[in-house]
Write a protein that holds these residues in place. Sequence first.
Motif, PDB file in Angstrom:
ATOM      1  N   GLU A  58      -4.925  13.172   2.479  1.00  0.00           N
ATOM      2  CA  GLU A  58      -4.489  12.234   1.454  1.00  0.00           C
ATOM      3  C   GLU A  58      -5.176  12.510   0.121  1.00  0.00           C
ATOM      4  O   GLU A  58      -6.304  13.015   0.071  1.00  0.00           O
ATOM      5  N   PRO A  59      -4.515  12.227  -0.992  1.00  0.00           N
ATOM      6  CA  PRO A  59      -5.067  12.510  -2.318  1.00  0.00           C
ATOM      7  C   PRO A  59      -6.296  11.663  -2.614  1.00  0.00           C
ATOM      8  O   PRO A  59      -6.552  10.660  -1.942  1.00  0.00           O
ATOM      9  N   PRO A  60      -7.061  12.043  -3.639  1.00  0.00           N
ATOM     10  CA  PRO A  60      -8.273  11.286  -3.969  1.00  0.00           C
ATOM     11  C   PRO A  60      -7.958   9.857  -4.376  1.00  0.00           C
ATOM     12  O   PRO A  60      -6.968   9.597  -5.061  1.00  0.00           O
ATOM     13  N   PHE A  61      -8.818   8.945  -3.971  1.00  0.00           N
ATOM     14  CA  PHE A  61      -8.627   7.529  -4.265  1.00  0.00           C
ATOM     15  C   PHE A  61      -8.709   7.249  -5.767  1.00  0.00           C
ATOM     16  O   PHE A  61      -8.170   6.260  -6.255  1.00  0.00           O
ATOM     17  N   LEU A  69       0.847  -1.189   0.000  1.00  0.00           N
ATOM     18  CA  LEU A  69       0.000   0.000   0.000  1.00  0.00           C
ATOM     19  C   LEU A  69       0.882   1.238   0.000  1.00  0.00           C
ATOM     20  O   LEU A  69       1.978   1.227   0.562  1.00  0.00           O
ATOM     21  N   PRO A  70       0.426   2.326  -0.617  1.00  0.00           N
ATOM     22  CA  PRO A  70       1.262   3.529  -0.682  1.00  0.00           C
ATOM     23  C   PRO A  70       1.345   4.242   0.659  1.00  0.00           C
ATOM     24  O   PRO A  70       0.369   4.297   1.403  1.00  0.00           O
ATOM     25  N   ALA A  71       2.534   4.779   0.973  1.00  0.00           N
ATOM     26  CA  ALA A  71       2.698   5.701   2.086  1.00  0.00           C
ATOM     27  C   ALA A  71       2.604   7.102   1.489  1.00  0.00           C
ATOM     28  O   ALA A  71       3.554   7.592   0.880  1.00  0.00           O
ATOM     29  N   PHE A 120     -10.277   4.750   2.081  1.00  0.00           N
ATOM     30  CA  PHE A 120     -10.418   3.835   0.956  1.00  0.00           C
ATOM     31  C   PHE A 120      -9.076   3.180   0.614  1.00  0.00           C
ATOM     32  O   PHE A 120      -9.038   2.054   0.119  1.00  0.00           O
ATOM     33  N   TRP A 121      -7.978   3.899   0.856  1.00  0.00           N
ATOM     34  CA  TRP A 121      -6.670   3.365   0.506  1.00  0.00           C
ATOM     35  C   TRP A 121      -6.357   2.094   1.289  1.00  0.00           C
ATOM     36  O   TRP A 121      -5.659   1.213   0.803  1.00  0.00           O
ATOM     37  N   GLU A 122      -6.857   2.003   2.506  1.00  0.00           N
ATOM     38  CA  GLU A 122      -6.571   0.840   3.338  1.00  0.00           C
ATOM     39  C   GLU A 122      -7.175  -0.428   2.751  1.00  0.00           C
ATOM     40  O   GLU A 122      -6.625  -1.520   2.905  1.00  0.00           O
ATOM     41  N   ALA A 123      -8.329  -0.292   2.068  1.00  0.00           N
ATOM     42  CA  ALA A 123      -9.005  -1.458   1.500  1.00  0.00           C
ATOM     43  C   ALA A 123      -8.657  -1.673   0.030  1.00  0.00           C
ATOM     44  O   ALA A 123      -9.268  -2.521  -0.631  1.00  0.00           O
ATOM     45  N   ALA A 124      -7.681  -0.929  -0.486  1.00  0.00           N
ATOM     46  CA  ALA A 124      -7.318  -1.053  -1.896  1.00  0.00           C
ATOM     47  C   ALA A 124      -6.643  -2.387  -2.165  1.00  0.00           C
ATOM     48  O   ALA A 124      -5.973  -2.946  -1.291  1.00  0.00           O
ATOM     49  N   PRO A 125      -6.814  -2.939  -3.367  1.00  0.00           N
ATOM     50  CA  PRO A 125      -6.100  -4.179  -3.708  1.00  0.00           C
ATOM     51  C   PRO A 125      -4.600  -3.919  -3.754  1.00  0.00           C
ATOM     52  O   PRO A 125      -4.157  -2.828  -4.130  1.00  0.00           O
TER      53      PRO A 125
END
Length: 449
Positions: free
Chosen positions: A59-62, A51-53, A219-224
């Motif tokens: 944080e930027p848009p998903f 996942l990105p740091a 949303f980033w936390e649940a990203a593939p």
Amino acid sequence: MPAPIEDDWSDSDEEIGTGGVETDVLLGVPDGSVETESDVKDAAVSRIGGLPALLPSPEPPFSSSQCKVCSNPMELLVQVWCPFEDSPMDRALYIWGCARTACQRQAGSVRAWRGLRYNATYASKLEKKKARKQAQEKARSPPPVPAPAASPFSMQGSPAPMAFGLGDAIFGQPASDPPIQSASEEEGDDHSDAESDASSSSEHSLITAMASATVSASFWEAAPSYPALYLSTMSEYIPQPPKSKIPANARIEDPAEDDSKAGKDVSWAFEAYENSLEVDNVFDRFTKRVSHTGEQCIRYELKGTPLPFASDKVFEALFPAPPQDPLPVTKAEFKVVPAVKRSYSTASIPTCPSCKSNRVFECQLMPNLINVLRDSVQDKEADVRKLTDEQRIKAVQDALKRSREPGSRGMEWGTCMVFSCENDCCLSEEGKDLKEAWREEYVLVQWDD
């Protein structure tokens, strides 16, 4: 026959000479799994997958990670910590890629973004370093000599010396000796410089780690995502080419030379043969260059020259052939046309939409990255050593079945080139300076045929 076009668009292994050479290219290679939570959240830790740091806060848009073809969120391919030299901005590059088969060979299935954030602590260090350097340069400059009295209209006076010894630097003249310092002063300055230079990079990283944005509760936390791997860097080294094994007493005969002595024009004999070879010289050069370090997943050379994968439209745009004069028709106008050479050009790359500056090559993803990501997924899904023969056969069958389905996955690119703003601008839409920025950069993809 038209003059041949020499493809000297890249560093050729044949030009290395008798010894190896270390190039300006940094190679990114996988270096084990990222396991600690602190490294996962540290934007200064370059990685493959995971996942990105994210640097900007909030944080930027998903939607930044969404494929422009299918609109689904994409997996992070790499995150590279790459601040510009002597810049007060924290900087990281993020590259996402869509693995859906239907999205391959489509524009927008690979996207790159750069995140910027002003680092006040590091900016203060840079200001102190700059002031110390100016003081040292001022100490080395000779004291000003008062000019003799003269008519204000006289042209015989000597010009005033340039500030900071600029004239000396341009014309290569040695600088004046600096004033003698006491031992304690010299030791203090040396210690201060050494301490500052030695700790600047590590402190910069530490500051980033402490303040980097997290992806929790978003949303980033649940990203593939793929399993996260450390991305280590090493300098590219091209070894000495092997020596020829032709015996010393062997005689090399050139049939073209023998026929030309007989007064025959044999250019036609070689033209048909060479044109009949279905060989991509660009791909051959790519393969030869990469073979020296096969585990490389990324090549990084800011403002350098990309290594093209194949002679396709992307290659023609980046390494255009110069125009050639039309060949004479009659023998009376016969002339020897010198060989023309391709040269690298970014004229086809769109400028930065924020500051209108040119974009320059920064890095490119290599085919081995696909293998590394695929293997990391397989290792995560199942430990092959613990599977029975029956389970292993079923796993292979399931993989083959998924590959035939419409929604099957698998990336097919040969290389992905990223071109970034040369000024690394951090501006608003109105052109005002910002403390943080999230900007999409330009990506060119050469697909694997």
